[in-house]
Design an enzyme around this catalytic site. Structure first.
Site, PDB file in Angstrom:
ATOM      1  N   GLY B  89       4.366  44.126  54.471  1.00 32.81           N
ATOM      2  CA  GLY B  89       4.278  42.676  54.329  1.00 32.81           C
ATOM      3  C   GLY B  89       3.495  42.023  55.454  1.00 32.81           C
ATOM      4  N   GLN B 197       9.980  38.119  50.260  1.00 32.16           N
ATOM      5  CA  GLN B 197      11.407  38.025  49.922  1.00 32.16           C
ATOM      6  C   GLN B 197      11.638  37.684  48.462  1.00 32.16           C
ATOM      7  OE1 GLN B 197      13.976  39.000  51.411  1.00 32.16           O
ATOM      8  NE2 GLN B 197      13.221  39.303  53.503  1.00 32.16           N
ATOM      9  N   HIS B 220       9.567  47.756  51.205  1.00 31.60           N
ATOM     10  CA  HIS B 220      10.934  48.023  51.673  1.00 31.60           C
ATOM     11  C   HIS B 220      11.876  46.845  51.466  1.00 31.60           C
ATOM     12  CE1 HIS B 220      11.339  45.977  55.718  1.00 31.60           C
ATOM     13  NE2 HIS B 220      10.059  45.841  55.513  1.00 31.60           N
ATOM     14  N   THR B 256      -7.491  56.218  54.671  1.00 29.76           N
ATOM     15  CA  THR B 256      -7.012  57.040  53.561  1.00 29.76           C
ATOM     16  C   THR B 256      -5.767  56.392  52.950  1.00 29.76           C
ATOM     17  OG1 THR B 256      -7.856  59.038  54.581  1.00 29.76           O
ATOM     18  CG2 THR B 256      -6.143  59.325  52.926  1.00 29.76           C
ATOM     19  N   CYS B 344      13.469  40.480  62.364  1.00 28.06           N
ATOM     20  CA  CYS B 344      12.218  40.521  63.114  1.00 28.06           C
ATOM     21  C   CYS B 344      12.278  39.664  64.359  1.00 28.06           C
ATOM     22  CB  CYS B 344      11.077  40.058  62.238  1.00 28.06           C
ATOM     23  SG  CYS B 344      10.944  41.072  60.773  1.00 28.06           S
TER      24      CYS B 344
END
Lengths: 409, 409
Positions: B89, B197, B220, B256, B344
């Protein structure tokens, strides 16, 4: 290429190894089963966010912390805090270079080489074209060795960062990082090293390489998963983040840590170190065996790049008068995976920028194939490949529009 | 907190659910077993580089391509090529915003909100402080709703990009993305939406939300793995890459591709869509049950943010006169994972920037807890948490240095 061609090619070659022969390990590697095992618990039960204040977070935090230690140990870093986890080699390279430029906004000069991976070369061109930087691309000689005199002449007092790879991904040629570092440090620039291809194949020790300020590695080049890498940043080196926002990685890379993949990188590093002896003996011997069988068996072919110092797993061979793509397609039919130039620039009809910088003639560069081995390859596989390649080359030369006797291009 | 405290707290609460109760799904989620199953083949047998010209590469390429289709379908995108895979994100948000600024180098104004996730808020502050941009941070009302009048007043002809989240990660308050988009488009700016979210909890359809140019999601947060995300970029939207180099993602993100995790994100999106009905019924009912039990049982506590429209899984409750960290520690002892503010920003003693922007008094903001549920939670878990929380609050108030009768801070 008809089905006839296929039968002819394989006639009398011997049994095809089950599952194919993977000789494209400089593009990406098989994830080691031990690495998958190490990461699995973090994809299942230990799913917490390491920033969270509860036991789910603490479990994830421990995994992350142990992984950082493993990567630091692998690199010879003094402290785990010198390791920044990223999403791969390209991000590591971009973070090292752009992060330095952001930290030194008044220095508008960058030095790199003409044979870097696209993550550095493309960034250098972008900095030049769109961001007002002056960028020098140092050349190489016919054997792919960096021109140290040119480097010495180009690094200046206002050079913010010098980024030179440790080993070339296409030819395997190893640069003298210590000598480069001395030149860089004489002018006080930051020295970034793209060690993506070197990691796991050469000894890496940032304590010994004391002029290296930053060094990039990538998980999927050393039997870890894709999507994870690291940037070593020597303590005291100024760096601004590329991805800005959260506090993660000590403010140098925002975003929830990819715990499972960090754990995988740690495990891959540990495993790579334990297998490194094998790289320089068994894998290197297999690579030499491949060259010793192919080079005398095929007319008008040669190895590109110096024989030594070279990555133990890499061989780059030019087959004149044919197209590398044709070779790859027939190799693939025979179950053999190899590469023409780097995977990151494949799909383009341009010849490899590395071979071009070495002055390899067009007629040879177009028919160049990179074979890159790993610890999973066997002698039987190599012998199979060595038997198939001359047949493929012969077949392609029979049907090529360019008759090599008359070729003038 | 002594061991005595622990026994008192849990006395007569009923059986503790095995494995604990995870109510921190806005920080990160358990990877769905179906998602792990989907990605495993790409961590083991299908390890090729999708750029490679052989069957190992082709297998990886097919997985990547199918995953991109799944993400595009989930978002309602017209074409899979509108989906850029990123490492999460934060990178998606950074790419959307910085990539737009690089595409419009003459526009030096950015608009965002005061309640964004750090990936947008921190970037906005960095752009302002270090890169010469003027950035407006639009405020919210006491219920956490965006001030549309302020937004209308701030967006200008030279606004390069407006980035406003779809739903707030701390309170769950849902913004009116359609109304915001109309305001943005009236001035011709690029509209980026952080839907990290919202994804999996609200319907997402970029065809219906026709004013949205770019939209970020993260694996996630919807039962996919960490380290993978996507940025939707509507066809025709100009964007420069953040990670520069290789040709991957149509030149918009070098490196990659993390094939296994892209496959996982595709699977997580598909699964999230099939479970979304459950989010708005069963999960939402569990969340309401939690609030209905806690709010009347604890004096001096209140919900932060509007009741509706709100993410079905999120509840943010302030318990006056105590520290959120203390609550979290005791919850953790009881096997319950929750959060104070966003993960966070945790680790900091600053109260939540979101609650601050809403004008929540210091004394309430400090004792705020976010409970964020998922489809894996059960009624028994919720009843357990609802029984534990009032005891913890009471205990902390008994020992707090701030007697609430005399509190003046």
């Amino acid at each position: 290429m008809t089905s006839n061609g296929r039968f002819d090619l394989m006639d009398g070659v011997g049994p095809r190894p089950e599952g194919g022969v993977y000789l494209d390990n400089n593009a990406t590697t098989q994830v080691a089963p031990e690495v998958v095992d190490a990461m699995m618990p973090y994809l299942t039960e230990f799913y917490g966010n390491p920033s969270s204040m509860h036991h789910f977070g603490a479990e994830a935090g421990r995994g992350l912390s142990d992984a950082r230690e493993q990567v630091a140990t692998f690199l010879g870093a003094k402290a785990a805090s010198e390791v920044i986890f990223t999403a791969g080699g390209s991000e590591s390279d971009n973070l090292g270079i752009v992060g330095t430029l952001r930290a030194y906004p008044d220095k508008k000069h960058v030095v790199t080489s003409a044979v870097e991976h696209p993550a550095v070369l493309g960034l250098g061109k972008d900095l030049e074209k769109r961001h007002g930087y002056e960028v020098d691309f140092i050349g190489v000689d016919a054997d792919g060795r960096l021109d140290l005199d040119e480097l010495r002449a180009k690094v200046r007092e206002d050079t913010a960062v010098v980024s030179i790879m440790m080993a070339n991904n296409e030819t395997g040629v190893v640069f003298d990082t210590a000598a480069i570092g001395e030149i860089v440090k004489a002018k006080g620039s930051v020295f970034h090293v793209d060690a993506v291809q070197a990691a796991g194949k050469l000894p890496l020790d940032v304590q010994q390489l004391e002029t290296v300020d930053m060094l990039s590695i990538s998980g999927h080049k050393l039997h870890g998963p894709k999507g994870i890498g690291a940037l070593y940043v020597r303590k005291g080196t100024r760096l601004r983040p590329l991805i800005v926002g959260g506090h993660q990685e000590r403010g140098r890379r925002a975003g929830t840590e990819n715990v499972a993949s960090c754990v995988a990188l740690g495990a891959a590093c540990k495993l790579a170190e334990s297998h490194r002896g094998e790289e320089t003996t068994r894998v290197s011997a297999l690579r030499d065996r491949l060259e010793e069988k192919i080079l005398p068996a095929v007319p008008d072919c040669r190895r590109n790049g110096a024989a030594e110092p070279r990555l133990p797993n890499t061989s780059n061979i030019s087959f004149d008068y044919i197209e590398g793509e044709g070779v790859l397609l027939l190799l693939d039919r025979a179950g053999i995976a190899a590469s023409s130039g780097s995977a990151c620039t494949s799909g383009s009809l341009e010849p490899s920028h590395v071979l071009k910088a070495m002055g390899v003639p067009f007629i040879s560069a177009h028919g160049s194939i990179r074979f890159s081995l790993s610890r999973y390859n066997t002698e039987a596989e190599i012998d199979y490949v060595a038997a198939v390649v001359p047949r493929i080359v012969q077949r392609l030369r029979e049907i090529t529009p360019f008759n090599r006797e008359k070729a003038t291009f």
